[in-house]
Design a protein around this motif. Structure first.
Motif, mmCIF file in Angstrom:
data_model
loop_
_atom_site.group_PDB
_atom_site.id
_atom_site.type_symbol
_atom_site.label_atom_id
_atom_site.label_comp_id
_atom_site.label_asym_id
_atom_site.label_seq_id
_atom_site.Cartn_x
_atom_site.Cartn_y
_atom_site.Cartn_z
ATOM 1 N N ARG A 125 35.534 35.162 29.498
ATOM 2 C CA ARG A 125 35.226 34.453 30.716
ATOM 3 C C ARG A 125 36.247 33.558 31.481
ATOM 4 N NH1 ARG A 125 30.254 35.203 31.982
ATOM 5 N NH2 ARG A 125 30.091 33.109 33.238
ATOM 6 N N ILE A 126 37.188 32.871 30.662
ATOM 7 C CA ILE A 126 38.254 32.009 31.088
ATOM 8 C C ILE A 126 39.510 32.621 31.269
ATOM 9 C CG2 ILE A 126 39.022 30.003 30.571
ATOM 10 C CD1 ILE A 126 36.370 29.095 29.047
ATOM 11 N N VAL A 127 40.047 32.518 32.243
ATOM 12 C CA VAL A 127 41.378 33.204 32.650
ATOM 13 C C VAL A 127 42.287 32.148 32.971
ATOM 14 C CG1 VAL A 127 42.680 34.762 33.880
ATOM 15 C CG2 VAL A 127 40.387 35.114 33.217
ATOM 16 N N TRP A 128 43.561 32.103 32.392
ATOM 17 C CA TRP A 128 44.610 31.231 32.823
ATOM 18 C C TRP A 128 45.752 32.036 33.182
ATOM 19 C CZ3 TRP A 128 42.050 30.288 28.209
ATOM 20 C CH2 TRP A 128 41.240 29.126 28.135
ATOM 21 N N LEU A 129 46.244 31.973 34.184
ATOM 22 C CA LEU A 129 47.679 32.566 34.755
ATOM 23 C C LEU A 129 48.780 31.982 35.169
ATOM 24 C CD1 LEU A 129 45.548 35.007 37.270
ATOM 25 C CD2 LEU A 129 46.240 35.663 35.236
ATOM 26 N N ASN A 130 48.593 30.634 34.887
ATOM 27 C CA ASN A 130 49.608 29.609 35.069
ATOM 28 C C ASN A 130 50.739 29.732 34.469
ATOM 29 O OD1 ASN A 130 48.252 28.981 32.825
ATOM 30 N ND2 ASN A 130 48.923 26.784 33.018
ATOM 31 N N ALA A 131 50.843 30.662 33.286
ATOM 32 C CA ALA A 131 52.016 30.731 32.548
ATOM 33 C C ALA A 131 52.527 32.349 33.020
ATOM 34 C CB ALA A 131 51.945 30.507 31.241
ATOM 35 N N SER A 132 51.715 32.793 33.626
ATOM 36 C CA SER A 132 51.936 34.366 33.871
ATOM 37 C C SER A 132 53.363 34.786 34.851
ATOM 38 C CB SER A 132 50.912 35.016 34.601
ATOM 39 O OG SER A 132 49.705 35.081 33.758
ATOM 40 N N LYS A 133 53.742 35.606 34.379
ATOM 41 C CA LYS A 133 54.940 36.214 35.249
ATOM 42 C C LYS A 133 54.644 37.683 35.520
ATOM 43 C CE LYS A 133 57.417 32.568 35.005
ATOM 44 N NZ LYS A 133 57.165 31.376 35.769
ATOM 45 N N ILE A 134 55.127 38.164 36.785
ATOM 46 C CA ILE A 134 54.942 39.609 36.820
ATOM 47 C C ILE A 134 55.992 40.422 36.290
ATOM 48 C CG2 ILE A 134 56.619 39.529 39.082
ATOM 49 C CD1 ILE A 134 54.398 41.410 40.331
ATOM 50 N N THR A 135 55.622 41.501 35.677
ATOM 51 C CA THR A 135 56.545 42.521 35.120
ATOM 52 C C THR A 135 57.126 43.444 36.010
ATOM 53 O OG1 THR A 135 54.922 44.010 34.727
ATOM 54 C CG2 THR A 135 55.116 41.961 32.930
ATOM 55 N N LEU A 136 58.097 44.325 35.283
ATOM 56 C CA LEU A 136 58.862 45.267 36.183
ATOM 57 C C LEU A 136 57.544 46.399 36.446
ATOM 58 C CD1 LEU A 136 61.059 46.538 37.353
ATOM 59 C CD2 LEU A 136 61.560 47.874 35.213
ATOM 60 N N LYS A 137 56.596 46.534 35.692
ATOM 61 C CA LYS A 137 55.510 47.333 35.941
ATOM 62 C C LYS A 137 54.769 46.859 37.074
ATOM 63 C CE LYS A 137 52.395 50.261 33.412
ATOM 64 N NZ LYS A 137 51.883 50.439 32.253
ATOM 65 N N GLY A 138 54.420 45.534 37.151
ATOM 66 C CA GLY A 138 53.666 45.076 38.155
ATOM 67 C C GLY A 138 54.507 44.883 39.293
#
Length: 93
Positions: A54-67
């Motif tokens: 239920r809880i999502v953190w995207l603050n440290a996320s980076k887009i990948t080559l696949k993204g």
């Protein structure tokens, strides 16, 4: 709910250094977590954190080559996408 558009938007926002949230898309925490899990499983973003389904953190996320490839494959969406401020109207198109 158009998951393809939501995934596109999340990837685009993370690529631009933003952290999209469930409220931006008028989704429940669970719905947003389900989409974040798809993004994580497909390897479109790195460092996606999900707790309790239920809880999502995207603050440290980076887009990948696949993204990046996902964004390129869905480039027709870029012609109408205007960012999080207008995302709710865009999802209705």
């Amino acid at each position: 709910m158009n998951r393809k558009k939501i995934i596109y938007s999340i990837l685009k926002e993370v690529q631009e250094g933003n952290e999209p949230k469930a409220v931006d898309y008028e989704l429940s925490q669970g719905e947003f977590a389900d989409i974040a899990q798809i993004i994580k499983d497909e390897g479109l973003l790195s460092n996606v954190a999900i707790a309790g389904g239920r809880i999502v953190w995207l603050n440290a996320s980076k887009i990948t080559l696949k993204g990046i490839e996902y964004l390129e494959q869905n480039s027709p969406l870029s012609k109408t996408y205007r960012g999080l401020k207008e995302v709710r109207d865009w999802l209705k198109l």
